[in-house]
Scaffold this motif. Structure first.
Motif: not given
Length: 394
Positions: A101-102, A104-107, A110, A129-130, A132-133, A135
């Motif tokens: 999740d971390a 996927a939340a950080d461009p 990623a 995870a992807a 949900a974010r 990405t």
């Protein structure tokens, strides 16, 4: 440069308390240059598990010919990206949903991190995870590079037990399953030929296995790459292969875009018997003698740094200076103290320092919070290990 190894290390670290870890920068730099020479222009990705010192990773990455890190933990990869590393390929799958999740939340992360997968279950966690974010996460397929031989009804598996994906057909099935999912994209494939990279050239049988493995992979890699590209509908940008013991043979395959090396930088004792390169030991640890229990023996404080793998003598640390020392068969390297047997002219007294090499490369750094970088008889700098930066990553 004059004096024995032990004399130089003693002089460079005089006054420092033991146990302590040391890296010989002259040997490290020579090993890095040799890896670049053997790679023949193919970029080398540094295996972080074989180093576990961020300063050394950065030093090696600054050498022309090295590019990117192969990490062993997703949380490690996220930390390295936060420290400025812009290309981390995970060498192993992860099921750490919090770290996914971390990522996927950080461009930035990623775009810098590529996950390793060999099973749809791993892919599903990354895809969730992807999605949900909102990405897309980069994936690399781990392809089993072991050599499989059949002698009539008998079958042999020569290599490590890693991925269930072995053939081009296996890779195509997994790649197609990934292509059907949103949020994930296959950008590469990896082959770790452990039976070539991780075994010393110690016998004709081993050398024969290596030759057969290299020939097998020379055709199977290309077939796998073609199958995966066909399944995902676009070219792959990454075809990773090899290890320190197979840099030259892996890089010689036109299908390979990069090779991985790590242990070849420090050169632990398990690499002493390789013929494909000249071993230059670069990592050492020092222990102090705290008692002399009787004639022909001395006892050092600490030292029970046993390497992972099969519980054999080869996994024990080896005393290398002064000459004429060996571990005792009954006690070996101890949790708190290590008895040593003296032979020949060896003579140790309370307060003397003994230098050891570890059986594997980066593992010993998990035992120390800092490592002293020396050149000749000079201590250039002292830097933290992963542990010294409050990280172990499993």
């Amino acid at each position: 440069m004059t004096g024995t190894l032990g004399d130089r290390l003693d002089q460079a670290t005089r006054g420092l308390p033991a146990p302590l870890a040391v890296v010989d920068l002259d040997a490290l730099d020579a090993n890095a240059a040799d890896l670049v020479r053997r790679s023949g222009g193919t970029p080398i990705r540094v295996a972080s598990k074989s180093v576990r010192v961020r300063h050394v990773l950065e030093r090696v990455l600054a050498v022309p010919g090295f590019a990117g890190v192969m990490g062993y933990s997703l949380r490690e990869a996220l930390w390295l990206v936060g420290q400025g590393v812009d290309d981390v390929l995970l060498g192993y799958p992860t099921v750490d949903t919090g770290a996914l999740d971390a990522l996927a939340a950080d461009p930035v992360a990623a775009a810098a991190v590529t996950l390793m997968v060999d099973d749809v279950a791993q892919v599903e966690l990354a895809a969730r995870a992807a999605q949900a974010r909102g990405t897309t996460l980069r994936l690399c397929l781990d392809v089993d590079a072991s050599l499989r031989l059949r002698f009539g009804p008998l079958a042999a598996h020569l290599g490590v037990r890693r991925s269930p994906v072995h053939s081009a057909a296996d890779a195509r099935v997994l790649a197609a399953a990934i292509a059907a999912r949103a949020g994930v994209d296959v950008v590469g494939v990896m082959f770790y030929e452990a039976q070539v990279a991780g075994l010393p050239d110690s016998s004709p049988a081993v050398r024969a296995v290596k030759r057969l493995s290299i020939a097998d992979l020379a055709t199977r890699r290309t077939a796998v790459v073609d199958a995966v590209q066909d399944a995902v509908g676009h070219p792959l940008t990454l075809v990773n292969s090899g290890g320190s013991g197979s840099v030259a043979s892996s890089a010689a395959d036109p299908a390979v875009t990069e090779v991985t090396a790590g242990s070849g930088l420090f050169v632990p004792t398990l690499f002493d018997a390789y013929r494909s390169f000249t071993p230059r030991p670069a990592a050492f640890f020092g222990l102090d003698v705290v008692r002399v229990p009787g004639p022909g023996f001395a006892t050092a404080f600490g030292g029970g740094y046993i390497a992972s793998g099969p519980a054999t003598k080869s996994r024990q640390p080896r005393p290398v200076w002064p000459a004429g020392l060996s571990l005792t068969s009954r006690e070996g390297a101890g949790e708190v103290q290590t008895p040593l047997r003296l032979s020949g002219d060896a003579d140790l007294r309370v307060g003397d320092r003994v230098w050891f090499r570890h059986a594997k490369s980066g593992e010993v750094m998990e035992r120390f919070e800092q490592v002293h970088l020396v050149r000749g008889t000079t201590l250039e700098t002292t830097v933290p290990t992963y542990r010294g930066e409050q990280h172990t990553f499993g």
